[in-house]
Design a protein around this motif. Sequence first.
Motif, PDB file in Angstrom:
ATOM      1  N   TYR B 219      25.334   4.779 -17.675  1.00  0.00           N
ATOM      2  CA  TYR B 219      25.397   2.998 -17.893  1.00  0.00           C
ATOM      3  C   TYR B 219      24.061   2.130 -18.697  1.00  0.00           C
ATOM      4  O   TYR B 219      23.718   1.532 -19.133  1.00  0.00           O
ATOM      5  N   ARG B 220      22.898   2.215 -17.687  1.00  0.00           N
ATOM      6  CA  ARG B 220      21.795   2.318 -18.032  1.00  0.00           C
ATOM      7  C   ARG B 220      21.501   2.273 -19.770  1.00  0.00           C
ATOM      8  O   ARG B 220      20.779   1.036 -19.918  1.00  0.00           O
ATOM      9  N   HIS B 221      21.690   3.279 -19.779  1.00  0.00           N
ATOM     10  CA  HIS B 221      21.447   3.473 -21.234  1.00  0.00           C
ATOM     11  C   HIS B 221      22.354   3.443 -22.205  1.00  0.00           C
ATOM     12  O   HIS B 221      22.355   2.802 -23.225  1.00  0.00           O
ATOM     13  N   ILE B 222      23.822   3.001 -21.664  1.00  0.00           N
ATOM     14  CA  ILE B 222      24.868   1.970 -22.645  1.00  0.00           C
ATOM     15  C   ILE B 222      24.285   1.410 -22.774  1.00  0.00           C
ATOM     16  O   ILE B 222      24.647   0.373 -23.771  1.00  0.00           O
ATOM     17  N   ILE B 223      24.195   0.109 -22.203  1.00  0.00           N
ATOM     18  CA  ILE B 223      23.458  -1.325 -22.122  1.00  0.00           C
ATOM     19  C   ILE B 223      22.078  -1.434 -23.027  1.00  0.00           C
ATOM     20  O   ILE B 223      21.922  -2.128 -24.139  1.00  0.00           O
ATOM     21  N   LEU B 224      21.153  -0.473 -22.547  1.00  0.00           N
ATOM     22  CA  LEU B 224      21.035  -1.109 -23.479  1.00  0.00           C
ATOM     23  C   LEU B 224      20.157  -0.257 -25.051  1.00  0.00           C
ATOM     24  O   LEU B 224      19.390  -0.923 -25.893  1.00  0.00           O
ATOM     25  N   LYS B 225      20.472   1.239 -25.066  1.00  0.00           N
ATOM     26  CA  LYS B 225      20.795   1.829 -26.386  1.00  0.00           C
ATOM     27  C   LYS B 225      21.649   1.307 -26.869  1.00  0.00           C
ATOM     28  O   LYS B 225      21.690   1.067 -28.285  1.00  0.00           O
ATOM     29  N   HIS B 226      22.557   0.725 -26.157  1.00  0.00           N
ATOM     30  CA  HIS B 226      24.579   0.547 -27.305  1.00  0.00           C
ATOM     31  C   HIS B 226      24.647  -1.098 -27.231  1.00  0.00           C
ATOM     32  O   HIS B 226      24.904  -1.442 -28.154  1.00  0.00           O
ATOM     33  N   ALA B 227      24.450  -1.410 -25.792  1.00  0.00           N
ATOM     34  CA  ALA B 227      25.257  -2.686 -25.947  1.00  0.00           C
ATOM     35  C   ALA B 227      24.419  -3.539 -26.847  1.00  0.00           C
ATOM     36  O   ALA B 227      24.191  -4.364 -27.302  1.00  0.00           O
ATOM     37  N   LEU B 228      23.263  -3.830 -26.015  1.00  0.00           N
ATOM     38  CA  LEU B 228      22.697  -4.859 -26.118  1.00  0.00           C
ATOM     39  C   LEU B 228      21.842  -5.416 -27.238  1.00  0.00           C
ATOM     40  O   LEU B 228      21.948  -6.054 -28.002  1.00  0.00           O
ATOM     41  N   ARG B 229      21.498  -4.260 -28.345  1.00  0.00           N
ATOM     42  CA  ARG B 229      21.274  -4.779 -30.186  1.00  0.00           C
ATOM     43  C   ARG B 229      21.893  -5.505 -30.108  1.00  0.00           C
ATOM     44  O   ARG B 229      22.465  -6.201 -31.241  1.00  0.00           O
ATOM     45  N   ASN B 230      24.386  -5.133 -30.052  1.00  0.00           N
ATOM     46  CA  ASN B 230      24.768  -5.663 -30.724  1.00  0.00           C
ATOM     47  C   ASN B 230      24.989  -7.059 -30.381  1.00  0.00           C
ATOM     48  O   ASN B 230      24.907  -7.640 -30.530  1.00  0.00           O
ATOM     49  N   ALA B 231      24.702  -7.219 -28.810  1.00  0.00           N
ATOM     50  CA  ALA B 231      25.249  -8.274 -28.205  1.00  0.00           C
ATOM     51  C   ALA B 231      24.005  -9.296 -28.680  1.00  0.00           C
ATOM     52  O   ALA B 231      24.558 -10.543 -28.264  1.00  0.00           O
ATOM     53  N   LEU B 232      22.601  -8.872 -29.084  1.00  0.00           N
ATOM     54  CA  LEU B 232      21.671 -10.596 -29.263  1.00  0.00           C
ATOM     55  C   LEU B 232      22.062 -10.909 -30.558  1.00  0.00           C
ATOM     56  O   LEU B 232      21.182 -11.741 -31.167  1.00  0.00           O
ATOM     57  N   ILE B 233      22.819 -10.247 -31.522  1.00  0.00           N
ATOM     58  CA  ILE B 233      22.877 -10.786 -32.880  1.00  0.00           C
ATOM     59  C   ILE B 233      23.422 -12.262 -33.142  1.00  0.00           C
ATOM     60  O   ILE B 233      22.982 -13.538 -33.255  1.00  0.00           O
ATOM     61  N   ALA B 234      24.591 -12.778 -32.195  1.00  0.00           N
ATOM     62  CA  ALA B 234      25.108 -14.066 -31.653  1.00  0.00           C
ATOM     63  C   ALA B 234      24.267 -15.300 -30.989  1.00  0.00           C
ATOM     64  O   ALA B 234      24.408 -16.218 -31.820  1.00  0.00           O
ATOM     65  N   PRO B 235      23.059 -14.882 -29.885  1.00  0.00           N
ATOM     66  CA  PRO B 235      23.258 -15.299 -29.650  1.00  0.00           C
ATOM     67  C   PRO B 235      20.950 -16.024 -30.758  1.00  0.00           C
ATOM     68  O   PRO B 235      20.739 -17.145 -30.243  1.00  0.00           O
ATOM     69  N   PHE B 236      21.212 -14.908 -32.006  1.00  0.00           N
ATOM     70  CA  PHE B 236      19.409 -15.828 -31.904  1.00  0.00           C
ATOM     71  C   PHE B 236      20.137 -16.236 -32.772  1.00  0.00           C
ATOM     72  O   PHE B 236      18.559 -17.293 -32.619  1.00  0.00           O
ATOM     73  N   THR B 237      20.903 -16.711 -33.259  1.00  0.00           N
ATOM     74  CA  THR B 237      21.393 -18.169 -34.011  1.00  0.00           C
ATOM     75  C   THR B 237      20.381 -19.444 -33.004  1.00  0.00           C
ATOM     76  O   THR B 237      19.906 -20.230 -33.299  1.00  0.00           O
ATOM     77  N   VAL B 238      21.473 -19.318 -31.618  1.00  0.00           N
ATOM     78  CA  VAL B 238      21.776 -19.993 -30.791  1.00  0.00           C
ATOM     79  C   VAL B 238      19.976 -20.426 -30.520  1.00  0.00           C
ATOM     80  O   VAL B 238      19.235 -21.663 -30.498  1.00  0.00           O
ATOM     81  N   ILE B 239      19.185 -19.193 -30.046  1.00  0.00           N
ATOM     82  CA  ILE B 239      17.601 -19.418 -29.654  1.00  0.00           C
ATOM     83  C   ILE B 239      16.869 -20.056 -31.248  1.00  0.00           C
ATOM     84  O   ILE B 239      15.930 -21.073 -30.503  1.00  0.00           O
ATOM     85  N   MET B 240      17.469 -19.396 -32.326  1.00  0.00           N
ATOM     86  CA  MET B 240      16.165 -20.281 -33.702  1.00  0.00           C
ATOM     87  C   MET B 240      16.643 -21.842 -33.375  1.00  0.00           C
ATOM     88  O   MET B 240      16.071 -22.818 -32.941  1.00  0.00           O
ATOM     89  N   LEU B 241      17.816 -22.569 -33.029  1.00  0.00           N
ATOM     90  CA  LEU B 241      17.941 -23.808 -32.672  1.00  0.00           C
ATOM     91  C   LEU B 241      17.522 -24.266 -31.866  1.00  0.00           C
ATOM     92  O   LEU B 241      16.953 -25.498 -31.761  1.00  0.00           O
ATOM     93  N   GLN B 242      17.309 -23.759 -30.606  1.00  0.00           N
ATOM     94  CA  GLN B 242      16.469 -24.437 -29.328  1.00  0.00           C
ATOM     95  C   GLN B 242      15.355 -24.902 -30.391  1.00  0.00           C
ATOM     96  O   GLN B 242      14.330 -24.932 -29.396  1.00  0.00           O
ATOM     97  N   ILE B 243      14.576 -23.862 -30.980  1.00  0.00           N
ATOM     98  CA  ILE B 243      13.290 -24.276 -30.728  1.00  0.00           C
ATOM     99  C   ILE B 243      13.170 -25.164 -31.839  1.00  0.00           C
ATOM    100  O   ILE B 243      12.422 -26.626 -31.304  1.00  0.00           O
ATOM    101  N   ASN B 244      13.852 -26.020 -32.685  1.00  0.00           N
ATOM    102  CA  ASN B 244      14.591 -27.326 -32.941  1.00  0.00           C
ATOM    103  C   ASN B 244      14.575 -28.637 -32.163  1.00  0.00           C
ATOM    104  O   ASN B 244      14.281 -29.181 -31.744  1.00  0.00           O
TER     105      ASN B 244
END
Lengths: 575, 310
Positions: B219-244
């Motif tokens: 399960y740990r491997h699934i989260i870290l290797k497979h899920a996380l990378r795709n899951a972080l794409i959407a929050p990236f824009t939100v994170i950039m907005l937080q800088i502003n």
Amino acid sequence: MKDRKVLSRDPRRYTLPSERALGAETHSYLPELCDQLKTGKINRRDFLRQAALLGMATGTVYAMADKLGGGSGIIGSAVADEMPKAGGTLRISMRVQEMTDPASFDWSEKANVARLMVEYLTRTKSDNVTVPYLAHKWEASDDLKTWVFHLNQGITWSNGDAFTSADVAHTVNRWLDPATGSSNLGLFGAMVEVGEDGQKRGIANAVEVIDDHTIQFNLKQAALAMPENFYNYPTAIVHRGFGADYEADLSANPIGTGAFELAEFAIGEKAILRKARDWWAGPFYLDEVHYYDHGEDTNAWVAALASQQVDGLFRLPNSAIEAAQALPFVDIHEATTAQTGVMRFRVTEAPFDNLKLRQAVAACMDHDEILQKAFKGYGQIAENHHVCQIHPEYAALPPLKRDIEKAKALLAEAGYADGITIEIANGDTEGPWMTDACAIFKNQAAPAGINIDINKMPANQYWEVWDKAPWGYTAWTHRALGTMVLGLAYRAGVPWNEVAYDNPAFDAALDDAEGTLDVEERRKKMVLCEQILQDDAIIPQPFWRSVFRASNKRVKGFSTHPTLYDQFHEVWLDG
Amino acid sequence: MIQLIVRRVGMMILIMLVVALLLFLINEGDPTLIARSVLGPYAQAEQLNAWVIENGYDRSVIVRYFEWIGRIFAGDLGESVIYKRPVSDIFWDRLGNTGILAGVTFVIMVLIALTLGVLAGMKEGSLQDRTISVFSIITTSIPEYASAVFLVGIFVFWLGILPGTSSMTSGFDPVQMILPVFVLTLYGFGYIARMTRASMAEVMTTPYIRTAVLKGLPYRHIILKHALRNALIAPFTVIMLQINWLLSGVVVTEFAFGYKGFGALLLEAALRRDIFVIEACGVAAVFVAVFTQTVGDLGYTYLNPRIRFK
């Protein structure tokens, strides 16, 4: 040179030894003043003030008051009961503002930083009594139109120059020059005339240098409060080259007679003052005074005190008293003052040019309710004439009562039988209690058909419109005599006349009162001044407020001056 | 990709010019107001007129606008009315101070938000998810001025373990950063955490994760290797907005703690009509807003192949 005979007693008249014992050689009125104290016509505080004003030495004044039965010597040095320790740094939380020209200072904070460098001819203590400072004594003519100040000798400026009458003459002449833009032009109205161009300026020969350490002021009319006027925040004495040989900027050219030098100065951040030499007037225990600017948020000031980042506050907001009381290492210092807020109308602006309307609004006010609810009762009710109960010349008029029926009738007479909506500008310049006061008054006025809209704006924005807004709630600081603020604010044409008030009858009554030394007589004359202001309903004024400061218990000799002026020469740090 | 970058940067410059023009018109459209602001409330009409002519403010607004743009590029931001010195003397220090506050907050906030967001999104509907979601909704809904008072009450007045203000009067003191960073993190992390949670939850329902689970991967491997990378794409824009938000949205926090930053400078300038400071701060805020948005767009395009190849 002007004839100086007026300054001394008539040499043909013999002075009785008993009169001499009561100070008759200093001023002919002093024996009468002593008599008034003895017979209880004036109180001890009035005696101290009047006698000091007339040139009696401070020690003699207090001794005389004790001897004549005016009470025990309660007003002594704040450090008398403990041995002060020298050294240390006192840190105060206060706004650090620009500090260019002392003559145009408009905030006590600016003067507090400057006061450790530039000094004053006189000093009004926290008990409202004015005592010698740069001037060691002064004399007034019997008609109060000529005042001579004798300056201390041996004082030097921080640049090595000797302090002389030339410095005082230069400073006062700058105030009287309209180009300087100093509010002192209104304060020293007795030295001011209106020129052919309609502009106010100093009268000819107003300032006369007698010798290096004697200076004379020749007034066009009697003025009582000259010594007290010389201790206002814009009346610091500057070096004779200030604004003449070098730029009129104290932060860039910090030349002063005081013991401190400006080590660091950053507007909005801090002012660091360091003792650079012994103080000419005696011991000054502190080595350094630091003012730190924590912005406009009063919560931040108290938080700074709570976490001991500072040792004291310039001012403790009313709303924070309870929070400060909860801190076991903090002392709270209260001063009863003539600080106030006036809901002043600009009488040249419609609809407030309508006397009946102004009277209708004033009739709606329940002063005590506003004091209790907006300021937790810390103060005294006011009476719409800007003379406070603690002023020596205060004359009690019949008490004001809220009268809605009268207000309705006046409103109808004013032509607003169906009611009116009016707007008051308020910047909470002294705290949120000002909005509370407006809101309570809004409720009080509503039953009469007067709907008050409160135009709330930032404090700094209010100071841009304070003398322009048709109706505004302006805070006024404490002044030692009632006549002082009336002269500053309500005499026709003076710079701070925010009301645009122009009433020759009032000006004449005020001139008359200002020229009367006898407190009883002056009080009688103040009845007219107060009544005119009250009848003209130019300043509905809810209350006078106490002010508070807070300090760490390790700070000794700390007190609250009614005008929040820092006087740190008696302050020392314990541990 | 290069074409996209050029187009985005061109758009960014255009937006900045337009916003700067609006900023300029609002502040310097009426030359008398500038004279009033510089000379103070007691200046007479003749003095105002003389100042306007002497300083060239009687010329056309467009000419002045381009001159102003030229001066900004040359580093001349005008002179502050309050501080009586060049704006650039104060501006960069204050911007730097806010940069420090924002930088520290950003790192802490993003780490906490991503961790909590991933933990919540891994098992949608679990007690862990609900606890984290409720907590982040509560903290995000408490405005900074309220949490500042609340935290000062606890840590300064009650426990007496932290300094109540952060004015750094005797030089930089990391301890004074704790409360402002705490307040900003508390307010800001919830939004990123919620976005990360939603994104993570969505990824966890995709067929390739189900395949991985069925394949018997840890399960740990699934989260870290497979899920996380795709899951972080959407929050990236939100994170950039937080800088502003961290640059121009920290006004309240800086005010509450007496922190000498960009937000407090802008607030004071706005309250006292210090127009050259307002303009400098305005341009900087617009630049950061547009720049982070552009970087966000480009980064999102880079991270998400579906957009890149369209």
